[in-house]
Design a protein around this motif. Structure first.
Motif, short mmCIF file in Angstrom:
data_model
loop_
_atom_site.label_atom_id
_atom_site.label_comp_id
_atom_site.label_asym_id
_atom_site.label_seq_id
_atom_site.Cartn_x
_atom_site.Cartn_y
_atom_site.Cartn_z
N HIS A 62 0.82 -1.22 0.00
CA HIS A 62 0.00 0.00 0.00
C HIS A 62 0.86 1.27 0.00
CE1 HIS A 62 -3.55 -2.49 0.94
NE2 HIS A 62 -4.22 -1.46 0.45
N GLY A 63 2.17 1.11 0.08
CA GLY A 63 3.06 2.26 -0.05
C GLY A 63 3.50 2.91 1.25
N TYR A 64 3.27 2.26 2.37
CA TYR A 64 3.70 2.86 3.63
C TYR A 64 5.22 2.93 3.70
CZ TYR A 64 -0.98 2.94 5.54
OH TYR A 64 -2.30 3.22 5.75
N THR A 65 5.72 4.03 4.23
CA THR A 65 7.16 4.23 4.40
C THR A 65 7.61 3.59 5.70
OG1 THR A 65 6.90 6.29 5.67
CG2 THR A 65 6.99 6.48 3.23
N ASP A 66 8.91 3.44 5.86
CA ASP A 66 9.45 2.90 7.09
C ASP A 66 9.08 3.79 8.28
OD1 ASP A 66 10.48 0.88 5.56
OD2 ASP A 66 12.58 1.38 5.92
N ASP A 67 9.09 5.10 8.10
CA ASP A 67 8.72 6.01 9.19
C ASP A 67 7.27 5.79 9.62
OD1 ASP A 67 11.25 7.15 9.34
OD2 ASP A 67 10.71 8.89 8.11
N GLU A 68 6.38 5.59 8.65
CA GLU A 68 4.97 5.34 8.97
C GLU A 68 4.81 4.00 9.68
OE1 GLU A 68 2.69 7.77 5.42
OE2 GLU A 68 3.72 5.88 4.93
N LEU A 69 5.52 2.99 9.22
CA LEU A 69 5.47 1.69 9.87
C LEU A 69 6.03 1.78 11.29
CD1 LEU A 69 6.55 -0.59 6.89
CD2 LEU A 69 4.24 -0.29 7.82
N ASP A 70 7.12 2.52 11.46
CA ASP A 70 7.70 2.70 12.79
C ASP A 70 6.71 3.34 13.74
OD1 ASP A 70 10.10 1.58 11.96
OD2 ASP A 70 11.15 3.50 11.80
N HIS A 90 11.32 -8.77 15.21
CA HIS A 90 10.93 -9.59 14.06
C HIS A 90 10.38 -8.72 12.94
CE1 HIS A 90 9.30 -13.03 11.86
NE2 HIS A 90 8.26 -12.25 11.65
N ALA A 91 9.56 -7.75 13.29
CA ALA A 91 8.95 -6.87 12.28
C ALA A 91 10.02 -6.05 11.55
CB ALA A 91 7.92 -5.94 12.93
N VAL A 92 10.98 -5.53 12.29
CA VAL A 92 12.05 -4.74 11.66
C VAL A 92 12.85 -5.61 10.70
CG1 VAL A 92 14.19 -3.47 12.11
CG2 VAL A 92 12.14 -3.01 13.49
N GLU A 93 13.12 -6.83 11.10
CA GLU A 93 13.84 -7.76 10.22
C GLU A 93 13.01 -8.06 8.97
OE1 GLU A 93 16.21 -12.00 10.44
OE2 GLU A 93 14.56 -11.66 11.85
N THR A 94 11.72 -8.26 9.15
CA THR A 94 10.84 -8.52 8.01
C THR A 94 10.80 -7.34 7.05
OG1 THR A 94 9.48 -10.09 9.26
CG2 THR A 94 8.46 -9.06 7.32
N ILE A 95 10.72 -6.14 7.59
CA ILE A 95 10.73 -4.95 6.73
C ILE A 95 12.01 -4.90 5.92
CG2 ILE A 95 10.84 -2.41 6.73
CD1 ILE A 95 8.99 -2.54 9.25
N ASP A 96 13.14 -5.16 6.57
CA ASP A 96 14.42 -5.18 5.85
C ASP A 96 14.39 -6.21 4.71
OD1 ASP A 96 15.42 -3.24 7.56
OD2 ASP A 96 16.61 -4.65 8.76
#
Length: 112
Positions: A62-70, A90-96
């Motif tokens: 959907h286009g969310y940025t890392d800042d928005e996810l954080d 786990h989530a940070v690793e998945t985002i990477d």
């Protein structure tokens, strides 16, 4: 596996639940992307890594940025408390991983 469950199984209750789940994330008063972000927060608070992975993929699509996810993950951490920290990791690793896969896909796309 979802396709197998829905195509090979004839259990009406399972099919209805899957349909309800799909319908919950369609655009309504809230757009689908916002609902996926809410799903991410709920999944982190409920501590389900498979669900976290799924909602992160949807959020990134959907286009969310890392800042928005954080920001969303911060809400999950505040609501869920310190027990959410391993799932935040786990989530940070998945985002990477998802961002790296997307970069690889772009790099491997033939140019015209």
């Amino acid at each position: 596996m979802n396709n197998r469950i829905l195509e090979e199984k004839e259990h009406l209750g399972i099919k209805r639940f899957f349909n309800l789940d799909t319908a919950a994330y369609r655009d309504g008063a809230l757009d689908g992307g916002t609902k996926e972000l809410l799903g991410l927060v709920a999944s982190m608070v409920l501590r389900c890594n498979d669900c976290i992975d799924y909602h992160l993929q949807q959020c990134i699509d959907h286009g969310y940025t890392d800042d928005e996810l954080d920001d969303a993950m911060n809400v999950a951490l505040v609501v869920g408390g310190s027990i959410v920290i391993p799932h935040l990791r786990h989530a940070v690793e998945t985002i990477d991983l998802l961002r790296a896969e997307a970069s690889d896909d772009v790099a491997n796309t033939p140019s015209d």
